[in-house]
Design a protein around this motif. Structure first.
Motif, PDB file in Angstrom:
ATOM      1  N   UNK A 117      -7.951  18.292-127.148  1.00 35.32           N
ATOM      2  CA  UNK A 117      -9.163  17.728-127.742  1.00 35.32           C
ATOM      3  C   UNK A 117     -10.401  18.589-127.487  1.00 35.32           C
ATOM      4  N   UNK A 118     -10.376  19.398-126.445  1.00 42.75           N
ATOM      5  CA  UNK A 118     -11.512  20.253-126.147  1.00 42.75           C
ATOM      6  C   UNK A 118     -11.372  21.649-126.733  1.00 42.75           C
ATOM      7  N   UNK A 119     -10.225  21.948-127.329  1.00 48.73           N
ATOM      8  CA  UNK A 119      -9.988  23.280-127.908  1.00 48.73           C
ATOM      9  C   UNK A 119      -9.211  23.161-129.221  1.00 48.73           C
ATOM     10  N   UNK A 120      -9.719  22.389-130.150  1.00 47.51           N
ATOM     11  CA  UNK A 120      -9.012  22.170-131.414  1.00 47.51           C
ATOM     12  C   UNK A 120      -9.036  23.448-132.266  1.00 47.51           C
ATOM     13  N   UNK A 159     -20.248  24.431-139.957  1.00 45.13           N
ATOM     14  CA  UNK A 159     -21.354  23.565-139.561  1.00 45.13           C
ATOM     15  C   UNK A 159     -22.435  23.541-140.636  1.00 45.13           C
ATOM     16  N   UNK A 160     -22.737  24.705-141.195  1.00 44.22           N
ATOM     17  CA  UNK A 160     -23.779  24.779-142.227  1.00 44.22           C
ATOM     18  C   UNK A 160     -23.358  23.998-143.462  1.00 44.22           C
ATOM     19  N   UNK A 161     -22.098  24.115-143.836  1.00 39.62           N
ATOM     20  CA  UNK A 161     -21.598  23.334-144.978  1.00 39.62           C
ATOM     21  C   UNK A 161     -21.649  21.835-144.658  1.00 39.62           C
ATOM     22  N   UNK A 214     -19.625  22.788-131.432  1.00 38.93           N
ATOM     23  CA  UNK A 214     -18.706  23.508-130.534  1.00 38.93           C
ATOM     24  C   UNK A 214     -17.259  23.417-131.029  1.00 38.93           C
ATOM     25  N   UNK A 215     -17.009  22.516-131.958  1.00 43.35           N
ATOM     26  CA  UNK A 215     -15.647  22.335-132.478  1.00 43.35           C
ATOM     27  C   UNK A 215     -15.417  23.091-133.781  1.00 43.35           C
ATOM     28  N   UNK A 275     -18.968  16.009-128.924  1.00 47.01           N
ATOM     29  CA  UNK A 275     -19.006  15.870-130.381  1.00 47.01           C
ATOM     30  C   UNK A 275     -20.329  15.259-130.826  1.00 47.01           C
ATOM     31  N   UNK A 276     -20.834  14.301-130.046  1.00 48.83           N
ATOM     32  CA  UNK A 276     -22.097  13.655-130.397  1.00 48.83           C
ATOM     33  C   UNK A 276     -23.297  14.483-129.953  1.00 48.83           C
ATOM     34  N   UNK A 277     -23.210  15.069-128.787  1.00 49.18           N
ATOM     35  CA  UNK A 277     -24.326  15.829-128.233  1.00 49.18           C
ATOM     36  C   UNK A 277     -24.621  17.084-129.050  1.00 49.18           C
ATOM     37  N   UNK A 278     -23.561  17.752-129.534  1.00 51.70           N
ATOM     38  CA  UNK A 278     -23.719  19.010-130.273  1.00 51.70           C
ATOM     39  C   UNK A 278     -23.401  18.882-131.760  1.00 51.70           C
ATOM     40  N   UNK A 279     -23.199  17.666-132.234  1.00 47.93           N
ATOM     41  CA  UNK A 279     -22.906  17.420-133.654  1.00 47.93           C
ATOM     42  C   UNK A 279     -21.729  18.257-134.148  1.00 47.93           C
TER      43      UNK A 279
END
Length: 520
Positions: free
Chosen positions: A484-487, A438-440, A431-432, A424-428
């Motif tokens: 948690x890895x596939x929400x 993400x753009x919004x 990936x979730x 979550x921190x590394x890819x902001x």
């Protein structure tokens, strides 16, 4: 003795490591709950034995149960073949149920014939799905597995009504793009007035951009908010021209001559600081993985652009060099600046239709804006990634104060925050969330002081608590990590992101300046 123990483990375990599991999240559509329930029941029946093994509830129990899973000898091939045939039968059942679900959706979508037709056009006539990655490993010696492409593996996922991953990314919710309202027209006009003024009021621009930037003015707004363009209107054209020429000067100096002998000494000095191996080695591995479900990013020309951007950034930042995950951070900028020249949906747009000058402008602008972003979070990518370590620890402390029950649930089943929040921190959160979300999200990040570093922490906390019920329903280590890895966010849109940001702002207001509650 070890082989006999391994054989007994495989025969009694209901869930084999590497077996087919329900996969969902931003990159994969979620399985229908009814299908998932039937799927699990069928699997348990197929593998049921009189003596059932105890379900692993914590990390240590899970590790003990699977420690010998990969020590099986070659004489276990018959067990694998029986598992493979069982999985094929289950896949067939899931495929038929999925096809029935799509047909049911068709009747509900008669008022929207275009979307319904798009959904139905992907239904296989023989109700058969391509094998999953796990099953492909069990039968990799077959000719089909040899010729199957990675894209075909992705297409084996359950079928859903199609929602563009990129197209109209700003103006759509999960139900599609609604017509522009009077309020939205008024907001667009206000943006245009701000941007056309002699000296743009950046504080006012940030205030207007917090709830989202209209698609039509997003490219120039992002350039201004990132600090790439000056607020003065008269200086913008010259600044763009100078910065673009500077970037392609780097290309000529470092990239085009990277294999020339007289530059090798200079490069070796930088490469020694950047990484042990050539930075292009890891970049070549990661670029094909960048948004693999969006055709735009699989075009060779686009991948060449990404390669140059990432290589130049790595050479110019020897303290960190290229780190996995930075490739994802280029994509929002590239898509936004591409939309400035493309009226149609960008996810399937062929970039070879654009002129060389336009492509050079998009590439240079993407590089400089990504560099501005990374300047604020570079400690995330230096040796040992201390920035991420601190943020994950801060997230743990914050969640322990805002939802003690969720925090204690993680402790009970020995789930470490680093096991899911590192990405979550590394890819902001890229990936979730789907790219349109993400753009919004980045509209707001660029409007917030320290949006990509400080405010992102509260977004992650709000994002975690959003799944509170689902987290508490899971009662074992493996189930929690799988969740948690596939929400399931594939159908998220502006509405969901708006609610997430509102909750994050509430948490920031309550805890950021409250040392008795939370200390940064």
């Amino acid at each position: 003795m070890a082989a006999e123990s391994g054989r007994q483990f495989w025969k009694r375990s209901a869930k084999l490591p590497g077996s087919i599991q329900p996969v969902y999240g931003a990159q994969h559509p979620p399985l229908d709950p009814r299908l998932t329930k039937n799927f699990i029941k069928d699997r348990s029946k197929a593998n049921a034995l009189p003596m059932k093994s105890k379900k692993a509830s914590s990390f240590h129990e899970f590790a003990r149960n699977t420690s010998d899973a990969w020590d099986i000898g070659d004489d276990e091939d018959e067990d694998f073949s029986s598992s493979s045939s069982s999985l094929q039968t289950l896949n067939s059942k899931v495929a038929k149920a999925t096809a029935a679900q799509v047909l049911e959706n068709h009747s509900k979508l008669r008022a929207k014939p275009e979307r319904a037709q798009a959904a139905l056009s992907d239904v296989p006539t023989n109700c058969k799905v391509i094998k999953s990655s796990s099953e492909a490993q069990l039968s990799r010696t077959s000719e089909e597995a040899c010729v199957r492409t990675p894209l075909q593996k992705q297409q084996s996922l359950p079928l859903r009504p199609i929602i563009p991953l990129v197209a109209r990314f700003s103006d759509q919710n999960a139900s599609g793009a609604p017509p522009m309202t009077v309020r939205e027209k008024t907001r667009l006009e206000k943006f245009r007035q701000l941007l056309s003024s002699h000296n743009t009021d950046l504080d006012e621009l940030r205030k207007c951009s917090w709830p989202g930037v209209p698609r039509e003015v997003r490219p120039v707004t992002w350039r201004l908010l990132s600090g790439y363009l000056p607020a003065n209107m008269e200086r913008r054209k010259l600044t763009l021209q100078r910065k673009r020429e500077e970037y392609f000067g780097f290309i000529q100096q470092y990239y085009d001559s990277r294999n020339e002998e007289h530059h090798q000494d200079t490069y070796r000095q930088k490469a020694r600081l950047v990484c042990v191996t050539h930075p292009l080695f890891q970049i070549h591995i990661d670029i094909p993985r960048t948004n693999p479900l969006i055709p735009l990013f699989q075009q060779p020309l686009v991948q060449e652009i990404f390669e140059r951007i990432l290589f130049i950034w790595a050479i110019r930042h020897p303290a960190s060099g290229y780190v996995q995950g930075i490739n994802d951070l280029v994509t929002p900028f590239f898509v936004v600046f591409l939309s400035e020249y493309v009226e149609e949906d960008v996810e399937n747009f062929d970039v070879t239709n654009l002129s060389q000058d336009v492509l050079r402008s998009i590439e240079a602008d993407s590089f400089w804006c990504m560099s501005k972003l990374l300047d604020g979070i570079q400690d995330n990518y230096t040796f040992a990634q201390p920035g991420i370590q601190k943020k994950v620890k801060a997230l743990e402390e914050l969640v322990s104060r805002i939802d003690e029950q969720v925090h204690n649930h993680f402790r009970k089943y020995e789930v470490e925050y680093l096991q899911f929040a590192f990405r979550w921190m590394n890819n902001l959160l890229m990936r979730e969330l789907p790219l349109r979300c993400t753009i919004r999200l980045w509209d707001t990040y660029q409007s917030e002081p320290e949006g990509f570093s400080h405010f992102h922490l509260y977004v992650c906390a709000a994002f975690l608590i959003k799944w509170r019920k689902e987290i508490l329903d899971e009662e074992d280590f493996q189930g929690l990590l799988m969740l948690l890895q596939n929400l399931p966010t594939i159908h998220w849109g502006n509405e969901e992101i708006g609610l997430l940001l509102a909750e994050a702002y509430r948490l920031k207001y309550m805890f950021a300046d409250a040392p008795n509650h939370y200390r940064r």
